[in-house]
Enzyme design. Structure first.
Site, PDB file in Angstrom:
ATOM      1  N   ASP A 154       0.850  -1.180   0.000  1.00 29.01           N
ATOM      2  CA  ASP A 154       0.000   0.000   0.000  1.00 29.01           C
ATOM      3  C   ASP A 154       0.896   1.244   0.000  1.00 29.01           C
ATOM      4  O   ASP A 154       1.997   1.210   0.544  1.00 29.01           O
ATOM      5  CB  ASP A 154      -0.854  -0.075   1.274  1.00 29.01           C
ATOM      6  CG  ASP A 154      -1.579   1.207   1.593  1.00 29.01           C
ATOM      7  OD1 ASP A 154      -2.061   1.867   0.657  1.00 29.01           O
ATOM      8  OD2 ASP A 154      -1.676   1.536   2.794  1.00 29.01           O
ATOM      9  N   ASP A 195      -0.109   4.952   0.789  1.00 32.95           N
ATOM     10  CA  ASP A 195      -0.291   5.889   1.904  1.00 32.95           C
ATOM     11  C   ASP A 195      -0.196   5.133   3.225  1.00 32.95           C
ATOM     12  O   ASP A 195      -1.048   4.307   3.547  1.00 32.95           O
ATOM     13  CB  ASP A 195      -1.660   6.578   1.812  1.00 32.95           C
ATOM     14  CG  ASP A 195      -1.748   7.473   0.581  1.00 32.95           C
ATOM     15  OD1 ASP A 195      -0.705   8.003   0.165  1.00 32.95           O
ATOM     16  OD2 ASP A 195      -2.853   7.623   0.041  1.00 32.95           O
ATOM     17  N   ASP A 242      -1.973  -0.295   5.973  1.00 31.37           N
ATOM     18  CA  ASP A 242      -2.317   0.230   7.304  1.00 31.37           C
ATOM     19  C   ASP A 242      -3.823   0.262   7.563  1.00 31.37           C
ATOM     20  O   ASP A 242      -4.244   0.666   8.637  1.00 31.37           O
ATOM     21  CB  ASP A 242      -1.713   1.632   7.504  1.00 31.37           C
ATOM     22  CG  ASP A 242      -2.205   2.654   6.487  1.00 31.37           C
ATOM     23  OD1 ASP A 242      -2.856   2.256   5.498  1.00 31.37           O
ATOM     24  OD2 ASP A 242      -1.940   3.848   6.679  1.00 31.37           O
TER      25      ASP A 242
HETATM   26 MG   LIG Z   1      -2.742   3.174   3.491  1.00 28.16          MG
END
Ligand SMILES: [Mg+2]
Length: 188
Positions: free
Chosen positions: A6, A8, A140
């Site tokens: 991922d 961000d 996240d």
């Molecule tokens: Mg992310």
């Protein structure tokens, strides 16, 4: 071994950059310190402080410049280089906000700028990460949903807002990648 990463959070310091830009643009306004960020979408938490804030936050993170100037997370470049040297297939996997299409282009530019053109061609922009095939997804967001049950196992990239999420291996820094990813010879 295919590892999806991922953008961000694990690769780009979205939260730190957002807070820095917010404080620079709106020095008179309240803000949420990073350690107090309690849910995935900052705009929901900021809305509880002031109903004007989500709109202000959207204008900030909806700009291409915001994504172009995002700092790289410490150790990410080195870890990606090491994993690739070990023969691990790395793909970046990101879901740009559909209401801000220019941020999708900015994300690709950011990858080229910080990880080189080869990684631009290995960047998958999708609104549904469950449809992407891979062995591991480092992300996240503890609440990824989509059309199917994903093929990948998620390694949760540690953030203040996901501290209460359970059931994931939790990765806090890039230097520890071998613990989570293993080596490229492993068959998945
Ligand atoms: Mg992310």
């Amino acid at each position: 071994l295919i590892v999806l990463i991922d953008m961000d959070g694990p690769l780009a310091d979205f939260e730190g950059h957002m807070l820095a830009c917010w404080r620079r643009c709106f020095p008179q306004e309240a803000f949420v310190p990073l350690r107090d960020r309690s849910n995935f979408w900052a705009r929901e938490q900021y809305a509880r402080i002031d109903p004007r804030y989500p709109g202000m936050l959207n204008r900030l993170v909806g700009s291409a410049d915001f994504f172009r100037s995002m700092p790289v997370v410490v150790g990410a470049r080195k870890a990606v280089r090491e994993m690739r040297q070990q023969g691990i297939q790395i793909y970046f996997c990101s879901s740009p906000l559909p209401q801000f299409p220019e941020t999708a282009a900015a994300k690709l530019e950011w990858v080229g700028e910080n990880f080189g053109s080869e990684m631009v061609s290995r960047t998958i922009l999708t609104q549904d990460k469950t449809l992407v095939v891979g062995s591991i997804l480092i992300d996240d967001n503890p609440g990824i949903k989509g059309a199917i049950r994903p093929h990948w196992k998620q390694v949760l990239w540690d953030m203040p807002f996901n501290r209460n999420a359970v059931g994931f291996p939790r990765m806090k820094r890039w230097a520890s990648w071998p613990t989570f990813v293993g080596n490229g010879n492993k068959k998945f």
